[in-house]
Design an enzyme around this catalytic site. Structure first.
Site, short mmCIF file in Angstrom:
data_model
loop_
_atom_site.label_atom_id
_atom_site.label_comp_id
_atom_site.label_asym_id
_atom_site.label_seq_id
_atom_site.Cartn_x
_atom_site.Cartn_y
_atom_site.Cartn_z
N VAL A 59 64.57 78.47 1.29
CA VAL A 59 65.65 77.75 2.00
C VAL A 59 65.19 77.10 3.30
O VAL A 59 65.87 76.22 3.83
CB VAL A 59 66.88 78.65 2.28
CG1 VAL A 59 67.60 79.01 1.01
CG2 VAL A 59 66.50 79.88 3.09
N CYS A 85 73.55 82.75 0.49
CA CYS A 85 73.36 84.20 0.52
C CYS A 85 71.92 84.59 0.87
O CYS A 85 71.66 85.76 1.17
CB CYS A 85 73.70 84.83 -0.82
SG CYS A 85 75.46 84.88 -1.17
N TYR A 162 67.81 90.36 13.68
CA TYR A 162 68.78 90.20 12.58
C TYR A 162 70.15 89.81 13.13
O TYR A 162 70.79 88.86 12.64
CB TYR A 162 68.85 91.51 11.79
CG TYR A 162 69.72 91.46 10.56
CD1 TYR A 162 69.31 90.78 9.41
CD2 TYR A 162 70.96 92.10 10.52
CE1 TYR A 162 70.10 90.73 8.28
CE2 TYR A 162 71.75 92.06 9.39
CZ TYR A 162 71.33 91.38 8.27
OH TYR A 162 72.11 91.34 7.15
N PHE A 195 76.95 96.82 1.74
CA PHE A 195 77.10 96.58 0.29
C PHE A 195 75.88 97.12 -0.46
O PHE A 195 74.76 97.03 0.04
CB PHE A 195 77.26 95.08 0.01
CG PHE A 195 78.67 94.61 0.25
CD1 PHE A 195 79.17 94.52 1.54
CD2 PHE A 195 79.51 94.30 -0.81
CE1 PHE A 195 80.48 94.12 1.77
CE2 PHE A 195 80.82 93.91 -0.59
CZ PHE A 195 81.31 93.81 0.70
N THR A 197 73.18 96.71 -2.57
CA THR A 197 72.32 95.65 -3.13
C THR A 197 70.87 96.10 -2.94
O THR A 197 70.60 97.04 -2.20
CB THR A 197 72.52 94.32 -2.38
OG1 THR A 197 71.98 94.48 -1.05
CG2 THR A 197 73.97 93.88 -2.31
N1 NAI Z 1 73.79 94.19 1.47
C1 NAI Z 1 74.47 94.29 2.59
O1 NAI Z 1 75.02 95.36 2.92
C2 NAI Z 1 74.61 93.13 3.50
C3 NAI Z 1 73.98 91.92 3.29
N2 NAI Z 1 74.18 90.90 4.18
C4 NAI Z 1 73.59 89.59 3.95
O2 NAI Z 1 73.96 89.15 2.67
C5 NAI Z 1 72.97 88.26 2.14
C6 NAI Z 1 72.57 88.74 0.75
O3 NAI Z 1 71.97 90.01 0.89
P1 NAI Z 1 71.76 91.03 -0.32
O4 NAI Z 1 72.32 90.48 -1.54
O5 NAI Z 1 72.19 92.34 0.20
O6 NAI Z 1 70.17 91.05 -0.33
P2 NAI Z 1 69.12 90.88 -1.51
O7 NAI Z 1 67.81 91.20 -0.87
O8 NAI Z 1 69.56 91.61 -2.70
O9 NAI Z 1 69.20 89.32 -1.82
C7 NAI Z 1 68.72 88.35 -0.94
C8 NAI Z 1 68.10 87.24 -1.73
O10 NAI Z 1 67.66 86.24 -0.82
C9 NAI Z 1 66.44 85.74 -1.29
N3 NAI Z 1 65.68 85.12 -0.21
C10 NAI Z 1 65.08 85.72 0.85
N4 NAI Z 1 64.44 84.81 1.59
C11 NAI Z 1 64.63 83.61 1.00
C12 NAI Z 1 64.20 82.29 1.29
N5 NAI Z 1 63.44 82.01 2.34
N6 NAI Z 1 64.58 81.29 0.46
C13 NAI Z 1 65.35 81.56 -0.63
N7 NAI Z 1 65.78 82.78 -0.95
C14 NAI Z 1 65.43 83.80 -0.15
C15 NAI Z 1 65.72 86.97 -1.85
O11 NAI Z 1 64.67 86.61 -2.73
C16 NAI Z 1 66.86 87.69 -2.53
O12 NAI Z 1 66.98 87.32 -3.88
C17 NAI Z 1 71.83 88.28 3.15
O13 NAI Z 1 71.94 87.14 3.96
C18 NAI Z 1 72.09 89.54 3.97
O14 NAI Z 1 71.57 89.43 5.27
C19 NAI Z 1 74.98 91.03 5.26
C20 NAI Z 1 75.60 92.20 5.51
C21 NAI Z 1 75.47 93.34 4.67
C1 LIG Z 2 70.85 94.68 7.45
C2 LIG Z 2 71.44 96.02 7.22
C3 LIG Z 2 71.23 96.79 8.44
C4 LIG Z 2 69.75 97.07 8.63
O1 LIG Z 2 69.27 96.82 9.67
C5 LIG Z 2 69.02 97.66 7.47
C6 LIG Z 2 69.33 96.91 6.18
C7 LIG Z 2 68.71 97.61 4.98
C8 LIG Z 2 67.23 97.68 5.12
C9 LIG Z 2 66.83 98.27 6.40
C10 LIG Z 2 65.85 99.18 6.36
C11 LIG Z 2 65.33 99.79 7.51
O2 LIG Z 2 64.47 100.63 7.45
C12 LIG Z 2 65.86 99.35 8.82
C13 LIG Z 2 67.27 98.83 8.78
C14 LIG Z 2 67.49 97.82 7.68
C15 LIG Z 2 66.82 96.52 8.08
C16 LIG Z 2 70.82 96.79 6.05
C17 LIG Z 2 71.35 96.08 4.84
C18 LIG Z 2 72.72 95.58 5.24
C19 LIG Z 2 72.86 95.87 6.71
C20 LIG Z 2 73.76 94.85 7.36
O3 LIG Z 2 73.59 93.67 7.45
C21 LIG Z 2 74.93 95.36 7.84
O4 LIG Z 2 75.75 94.67 8.27
#
Ligand code: NAI
Ligand SMILES: C[C@]12CC(=O)[C@H]3[C@@H](CCC4=CC(=O)CC[C@@]43C)[C@@H]1CC[C@@H]2C(=O)C=O
Length: 255
Positions: A59, A85, A162, A195, A197
């Site tokens: 991206v 995402c 972050y 979430f 994931t």
């Molecule tokens: N899982 C959670 O609890 C939370 C997730 N988020 C955010 O939600 C979004 C989705 O996260 P998840 O589905 O949990 O993570 P995930 O790690 O399962 O999915 C993230 C996806 O983004 C892709 N990605 C990473 N860098 C990229 C790049 N430079 N270009 C294109 N694709 C790229 C990865 O290959 C992966 O498929 C992220 O932005 C994360 O920060 C926010 C709050 C909580």
């Molecule tokens: C990003 C988020 C909160 C975090 O900082 C952790 C992350 C899951 C993977 C991680 C592993 C570690 O050892 C350090 C913390 C962290 C980077 C979490 C996934 C969702 C969390 C988030 O965005 C909450 O809002």
């Protein structure tokens, strides 16, 4: 309403992005999955079979995103919805006093580059294409949904990079919605709590369990489909615009 709709989902090979891809397809949409070449995007598209294509995209790259938009046009002829995402999670304190070491600047820059600049890059390049759609009865041409995090508001120890990246996504939501209002393109950001994931599953299960206990109700991690349902509601509700919506079971993260 979703029949024939064309969506582009970054980070669509995993977690919240993948659930969104599945929900859009279930509703009758067509979807372009954009994710890193190293992601399981190709297999995901194969599993989902019809009305879906995978384009390898970083991206942060103008060339990659332009290529994905061209593929969207070649395959599906239009673009209605973009869901950002793609993201990475990094953790480090601003200064490690045990090692007498400051936060690695490259790691800070990378987090901002992917989460904030990558999101902006996709928005800026796709807005022109969405703007080419004929407006609906309400004057709407399309919708852009971004993903921040509750860490944008209650960043924890180690989350300076972050949280800053996600606060940037929250901060640009309103001005971009205003920029695109005349073209009838809405911009809404979701700030998820916790979430289940692959990103979350980097943490050991006991750490996940103790995080779950901090969520008032429901006291569990969110299901990715619950994120996808909010994306669907945002697409369906024309009055949602320029806003960040927390999706967190009323969680306020502890320091
Ligand atoms: N899982 C959670 O609890 C939370 C997730 N988020 C955010 O939600 C979004 C989705 O996260 P998840 O589905 O949990 O993570 P995930 O790690 O399962 O999915 C993230 C996806 O983004 C892709 N990605 C990473 N860098 C990229 C790049 N430079 N270009 C294109 N694709 C790229 C990865 O290959 C992966 O498929 C992220 O932005 C994360 O920060 C926010 C709050 C909580
Ligand atoms: C990003 C988020 C909160 C975090 O900082 C952790 C992350 C899951 C993977 C991680 C592993 C570690 O050892 C350090 C913390 C962290 C980077 C979490 C996934 C969702 C969390 C988030 O965005 C909450 O809002």
């Amino acid at each position: 309403m979703f029949k024939g709709l064309v969506g582009l989902v970054t980070g669509g090979a995993s977690g919240l992005g993948r659930a969104t891809v599945e929900q859009l397809l279930k509703q009758g949409g067509r979807v372009v999955i954009c994710d890193l070449p190293s992601s399981p995007g190709q297999e995901t598209a194969k599993q989902l079979k019809e009305n879906v294509a995978f384009v390898p995209v970083d991206v942060t790259s103008e060339k990659d995103v332009k290529n994905a938009l061209q593929t969207t046009i070649d395959k599906f002829g239009r673009l209605d919805v973009v869901v950002n995402c793609a993201g990475i999670a990094t953790a480090s304190r601003v200064y490690n006093f045990k090692k007498d070491q400051p936060f690695d600047l490259k790691s800070f820059q990378k987090t901002i580059e992917v989460n904030l600049i990558g999101t902006f890059n996709v928005i800026r390049l796709s807005a022109g294409l969405i703007g080419k759609n004929a407006p609906d009865a309400d004057g709407q041409r399309g919708v852009i949904v971004n993903t921040a995090s509750v860490a944008a508001f209650d960043g924890q120890i180690g989350q300076a990079a972050y949280s800053a990246s996600k606060a940037g996504v929250v901060g640009m939501t309103l001005p971009i919605a205003r920029d695109l209002a005349k073209q009838g393109i809405r911009v809404v950001t979701i700030a998820p709590g916790l979430f289940r994931t692959p990103m979350m599953e980097q943490l050991p299960e006991p750490a996940i369990k103790s995080l779950e206990a901090t969520v008032p109700f429901p006291p569990r991690l969110g299901h990715p489909q619950e994120f996808a349902l909010l994306v669907q509601s945002i697409i369906q509700n024309p009055m949602l615009n320029g806003e960040t919506i927390r999706l967190d079971g009323s969680l306020r993260m502890q320091p």
